[in-house]
Design a protein around this motif. Structure first.
Motif, PDB file in Angstrom:
ATOM      1  N   ILE A 211      37.465   2.329  46.621  1.00 30.53           N
ATOM      2  CA  ILE A 211      37.327   1.974  48.031  1.00 30.53           C
ATOM      3  C   ILE A 211      38.625   2.384  48.711  1.00 30.53           C
ATOM      4  CG2 ILE A 211      36.957   0.110  49.676  1.00 30.53           C
ATOM      5  CD1 ILE A 211      35.454  -1.361  47.523  1.00 30.53           C
ATOM      6  N   MET A 212      38.516   3.145  49.774  1.00 35.50           N
ATOM      7  CA  MET A 212      39.705   3.758  50.363  1.00 35.50           C
ATOM      8  C   MET A 212      40.294   2.948  51.515  1.00 35.50           C
ATOM      9  SD  MET A 212      39.963   6.401  48.428  1.00 35.50           S
ATOM     10  CE  MET A 212      41.174   7.454  49.208  1.00 35.50           C
ATOM     11  N   SER A 213      39.462   2.593  52.480  1.00 30.79           N
ATOM     12  CA  SER A 213      40.037   1.956  53.668  1.00 30.79           C
ATOM     13  C   SER A 213      38.969   1.273  54.502  1.00 30.79           C
ATOM     14  CB  SER A 213      40.737   3.007  54.526  1.00 30.79           C
ATOM     15  OG  SER A 213      39.792   3.960  54.973  1.00 30.79           O
ATOM     16  N   LEU A 214      39.423   0.515  55.459  1.00 23.82           N
ATOM     17  CA  LEU A 214      38.544  -0.153  56.410  1.00 23.82           C
ATOM     18  C   LEU A 214      38.806   0.414  57.792  1.00 23.82           C
ATOM     19  CD1 LEU A 214      38.972  -3.921  55.469  1.00 23.82           C
ATOM     20  CD2 LEU A 214      37.011  -2.442  55.025  1.00 23.82           C
ATOM     21  N   ALA A 215      37.776   0.448  58.598  1.00 23.02           N
ATOM     22  CA  ALA A 215      37.951   0.873  59.978  1.00 23.02           C
ATOM     23  C   ALA A 215      36.884   0.166  60.781  1.00 23.02           C
ATOM     24  CB  ALA A 215      37.793   2.382  60.094  1.00 23.02           C
ATOM     25  N   SER A 216      37.008   0.195  62.084  1.00 21.88           N
ATOM     26  CA  SER A 216      35.922  -0.378  62.863  1.00 21.88           C
ATOM     27  C   SER A 216      35.134   0.749  63.478  1.00 21.88           C
ATOM     28  CB  SER A 216      36.463  -1.307  63.948  1.00 21.88           C
ATOM     29  OG  SER A 216      36.882  -0.566  65.053  1.00 21.88           O
ATOM     30  N   SER A 217      33.894   0.487  63.748  1.00 21.98           N
ATOM     31  CA  SER A 217      33.064   1.493  64.398  1.00 21.98           C
ATOM     32  C   SER A 217      32.122   0.745  65.329  1.00 21.98           C
ATOM     33  CB  SER A 217      32.283   2.278  63.353  1.00 21.98           C
ATOM     34  OG  SER A 217      31.428   1.405  62.644  1.00 21.98           O
ATOM     35  N   TYR A 232      35.261   2.690  53.860  1.00 21.02           N
ATOM     36  CA  TYR A 232      35.301   4.039  53.306  1.00 21.02           C
ATOM     37  C   TYR A 232      35.558   3.998  51.808  1.00 21.02           C
ATOM     38  CZ  TYR A 232      35.553   6.400  57.841  1.00 21.02           C
ATOM     39  OH  TYR A 232      35.282   6.892  59.092  1.00 21.02           O
ATOM     40  N   GLY A 233      34.879   4.854  51.075  1.00 24.47           N
ATOM     41  CA  GLY A 233      35.126   4.970  49.647  1.00 24.47           C
ATOM     42  C   GLY A 233      34.895   6.394  49.209  1.00 24.47           C
ATOM     43  N   THR A 234      35.205   6.640  47.956  1.00 23.15           N
ATOM     44  CA  THR A 234      34.877   7.953  47.420  1.00 23.15           C
ATOM     45  C   THR A 234      34.495   7.792  45.959  1.00 23.15           C
ATOM     46  OG1 THR A 234      35.545  10.258  47.263  1.00 23.15           O
ATOM     47  CG2 THR A 234      37.207   8.623  46.656  1.00 23.15           C
ATOM     48  N   SER A 235      33.819   8.781  45.429  1.00 30.02           N
ATOM     49  CA  SER A 235      33.460   8.714  44.014  1.00 30.02           C
ATOM     50  C   SER A 235      33.314  10.121  43.456  1.00 30.02           C
ATOM     51  CB  SER A 235      32.161   7.933  43.812  1.00 30.02           C
ATOM     52  OG  SER A 235      31.103   8.551  44.496  1.00 30.02           O
ATOM     53  N   PHE A 236      33.462  10.189  42.134  1.00 36.54           N
ATOM     54  CA  PHE A 236      33.378  11.461  41.413  1.00 36.54           C
ATOM     55  C   PHE A 236      32.650  11.221  40.101  1.00 36.54           C
ATOM     56  CE2 PHE A 236      36.810  12.037  44.350  1.00 36.54           C
ATOM     57  CZ  PHE A 236      36.706  13.370  44.741  1.00 36.54           C
ATOM     58  N   PHE A 237      32.285  12.312  39.457  1.00 38.43           N
ATOM     59  CA  PHE A 237      31.605  12.162  38.178  1.00 38.43           C
ATOM     60  C   PHE A 237      32.595  11.820  37.068  1.00 38.43           C
ATOM     61  CE2 PHE A 237      28.392  14.676  40.478  1.00 38.43           C
ATOM     62  CZ  PHE A 237      27.323  13.824  40.299  1.00 38.43           C
TER      63      PHE A 237
END
Length: 692
Positions: A211-217, A232-237
RNA sequence: GCCGCUGUAGCUCAGUGGUAGAGCGCACCCUUGGUAAGGGUGAGGUCGAGGGUUCAAGUCCCUCCAGCGGCUCCA
């Protein structure tokens, strides 16, 4: 009886419907295991998708054959990770309502409405990640099931999430005939989400995530609508891929112009001076001045004439141009006349009265100029013009002031005061195409000289369904055609974007990306039919009657602030010699060589090379380290040996070992050449030639 | 402007409610050296600002200011 065509053109026929997985199994078990999804007739789909009619099938595996990441595979993975994250978040914050969770180029996000008394904090990340790890470990399949629109809506209504109901309504609006849900596991038993899909086969395929970060939208991107939290998050194999990605982000941070700007002392922003107000330090000023001198010389060759204007103008000027009060929100508040303020106060006007007068445009005073055009227009209009005089090309490095929202400010790339390498061309209708072409030529020269190749060109055209545009449609057609033709000649990455035109005319923008992938508009060329009208500009034609000129606004760099910010990142702070704040540093190996070092310095200084002598009481090694960290193009190590032979030992930035020795006179000539040719020749090359 | 995070020496950053810390940089001393950090000594702080809780606040709470990541905006 589906017949399935594979990418190599071979076909496989079945006498019953099959899943993509089944097809993969007929090729090989290992392939089937490696698959995470497929493209059916080019459309990304689940591996479990049933194929019941003829189609083409492309199996999507984690990596492509040449071991590169497959964007389709990552897309499936990240969308699936978003589901896993959403489930984990809902376990931790039961009242969290999901909105929308798409994959991105380098990760994914999920927009979520959290209960007011339980906002998500960064401190929650660890707990969420460990819940996610559990879900991944359980290796639950992503199971799709479809419901009729009516049944699906009933289901969503009973669950009570207005956001998901809205998503479903939107899907129906664009023609969905059923609603699809994805259970992470077993429908009815495990967590599930209304989702178009597709997904990877099961959670166990998620190799590594963060999990990378928080933001508002805002809901629907509308600032008056519900405020959502975007996670926000990211993932890989694989963990290795994730680590590589995180390392890359760290590397990008080192190139960030805000980091380098501080380290290399290029600019300073001081909160006492004000947000978004750039202070150009001596080193940064060198870069700016070199750019200005260079572009200024090119403009002179192209028939431009320089003008200078004050930084303020009367409000009436901007009422005529249409910028006040309509764009008052993005301007600094007007500078009001003393008499006017006294009058207002004598009348007992309240603050809200004053505010009303402001929004009605009903006040007297001056505006910090938000753009340069009105002043230039008044210069054009200061004398009668003949068609023979056109085009009139007025150029100025014009400083403008805009009240950007505080949250939008960013280093040098988004500021409240910036200098545009501006010019306004006043021309006849039949001159537009040639003038636009000339402007693009200049932009192209600038970008090519600096090696900026990674940019895209946006041709902004009218939105065919809108009536907001001023001017004669026939003229628009001609201007758009001129922009199109001129842009096409660039041979670059050109895209035509209807609706991106300004209301007063079509435009061509140059857009580049910064180190963290954000796009910034730099150069721009805009055709304008509006301002000549508003200011009632004219020239006398061959027929001895008045005609209306057309204006072209153009700025090859856009703003010097933004451009230099982008350049810092482009060169990672290692500027080509001609732009380097410090071009050569002389490094005496001990105090005994200071005198010779000084002599070397004076010779360089004499021909205008920006040089210095490092007389610190430090060893050569330390001085070289310091010089390298400041990214100085050439370090000249000088000791007794060099003094005796009147030579210098040359070390070039980015080259591990020293290049060798060169006679001082030869170096002086070579470095001057490198500067004057803007890098077409170099000292480095000269060494290479000598050794070839 | 909005949500979240951050704010400690010039810079990069540690710091458990109980005496303000490190590395780099800077000054001085030793060292006089040949290609990516020689050694020593020292100076340097209203812990972003203001208020509150507490016997005690860099640390907890509130307000404001600024930076960062996004959102929205960018004539």
């Amino acid at each position: 009886m589906p017949t399935i065509t594979l990418p190599d053109g071979s076909t496989k026929s079945f006498d019953h419907p099959v899943s993509a997985y089944d097809v993969a199994m007929t090729i090989g078990e290992r392939l089937a295991k490696a698959c995470v999804g497929c493209l059916v007739d080019g459309e990304l789909s689940d591996l479990s998708t049933t194929l019941d009619s003829d189609c083409t099938l492309h199996l999507v595996t984690e990596k492509t054959r040449d071991k590169q990441d497959d964007p389709n595979a990552l897309n499936l993975l990240r969308h699936s990770t978003a589901h896993v994250m959403a489930e984990a978040i809902q376990r931790i914050v039961p009242g969290a309502m999901l909105v929308y969770g798409p994959p991105l180029d380098n990760g994914f996000y999920y927009d979520i409405a959290f209960p007011e008394d339980r906002p998500l904090k960064e401190g929650d990340f660890e707990a969420i990640e460990s819940e996610m790890a559990k879900i991944v470990k359980e290796d639950r399949p992503f199971t799709r099931y479809d419901m009729s629109v009516n049944d699906g809506m009933e289901k969503l209504k009973s669950e009570g999430s207005k956001y998901k109901i809205d998503n479903a309504e939107k899907a129906v609006e664009v023609g969905a005939e059923s609603l699809s849900f994805y259970a992470t596991g077993e429908p009815g038993k495990d967590w599930e989400d209304l989702c178009r899909g597709p997904h990877i086969p099961s959670t166990g395929r998620i190799g590594a995530f963060k999990i990378m970060s928080l933001a508002s939208s805002y809901w629907h991107g509308d600032e008056n609508s519900d405020r959502l939290t975007r996670v926000y998050g990211t993932s890989f194999f694989s963990k290795k891929d994730l680590d590589a990605h995180l390392d890359q982000l760290e590397e990008a941070k080192k190139r960030d112009h805000r980091v380098l700007g501080k380290k290399l002392q290029l600019f300073h922003i001081d909160e006492t001076v004000g947000q978004g107000l750039i202070l150009w330090t001596p080193r940064g000023s060198v870069i700016r001045k070199e750019l200005q001198n260079w572009i200024g010389a090119e403009l002179a060759k192209m028939g431009y004439t320089d003008v200078f204007c004050p930084h303020i103008g009367k409000l009436d000027l901007y009422k005529t141009s249409g910028h006040f009060p309509y764009y008052a929100e993005s301007q600094f508040v007007p500078v009001m006349e003393r008499d006017f303020l006294k009058h207002v106060s004598d009348e007992g006007c309240s603050c809200s009265d004053l505010s009303n007068m402001m929004s009605e445009g009903d006040i007297n005073g001056y505006l910090l100029k938000p753009m340069n055009c009105p002043h230039h227009i008044k210069i054009y209009d200061s004398q009668p013009r003949s068609y023979r005089d056109l085009p009139v090309r007025l150029s100025e490095f014009g400083t403008v002031y805009r009240w950007e929202q505080s949250g939008e400010l960013s280093g040098m790339t988004r500021v409240r005061c910036f200098t545009v390498d501006d010019a306004h061309l006043f021309c006849r209708e039949d001159q537009i195409e040639a003038e636009v072409r000339g402007c693009l030529k200049l932009v192209k020269l600038a970008f090519e000289t600096l090696g900026l190749s990674d940019f895209r060109v946006r041709v902004g055209l009218r939105d065919p369904d809108s009536s907001k545009y001023v001017g004669d449609p026939a003229n628009w057609d001609k201007a758009e055609a001129a922009c199109r033709a001129a842009a096409a000649e660039l041979g670059a990455n050109v895209s035509e974007e209807p609706g991106e035109a300004a209301f007063y005319g079509p435009k061509i923008d140059f857009v580049v990306k910064d180190v963290i992938g954000r796009e910034w508009q730099l150069g721009t060329v805009q055709v304008d039919y509006n301002l000549p009208e508003r200011f009632d500009l004219s020239y006398i034609g061959a027929d001895n009657t008045k005609h209306r000129p057309v204006m072209i606004h153009r700025a090859p760099f856009g703003s010097l602030e933004r451009f230099v910010g982008v350049l810092i990142e482009h060169f990672a702070g290692a500027f080509p010699l001609w732009l380097s704040p410090e071009q050569v540093r002389v490094v005496p190996i001990s105090e005994k060589s200071n005198d010779y070092a000084q002599e070397v310095y004076e010779q360089l200084n004499h021909i205008g090379i920006r040089a210095s002598v490092d007389t610190h009481d430090a060893r050569v090694q330390a001085k070289i380290k310091n010089g390298s960290e400041m990214k100085i193009p050439y370090l000249l190590v000088v000791g007794p040996r060099d003094a005796e032979n009147r030579q210098v030992s040359v070390r070039a930035f980015g080259v591990e070992k020293d290049l060798g020795a060169m006679h001082l006179d030869e170096f002086v000539a070579a470095v001057a050449d490198e500067r004057d040719s803007k890098g077409a020749t170099s000292v480095k090359q000269r060494f290479e030639l000598a050794h070839a």
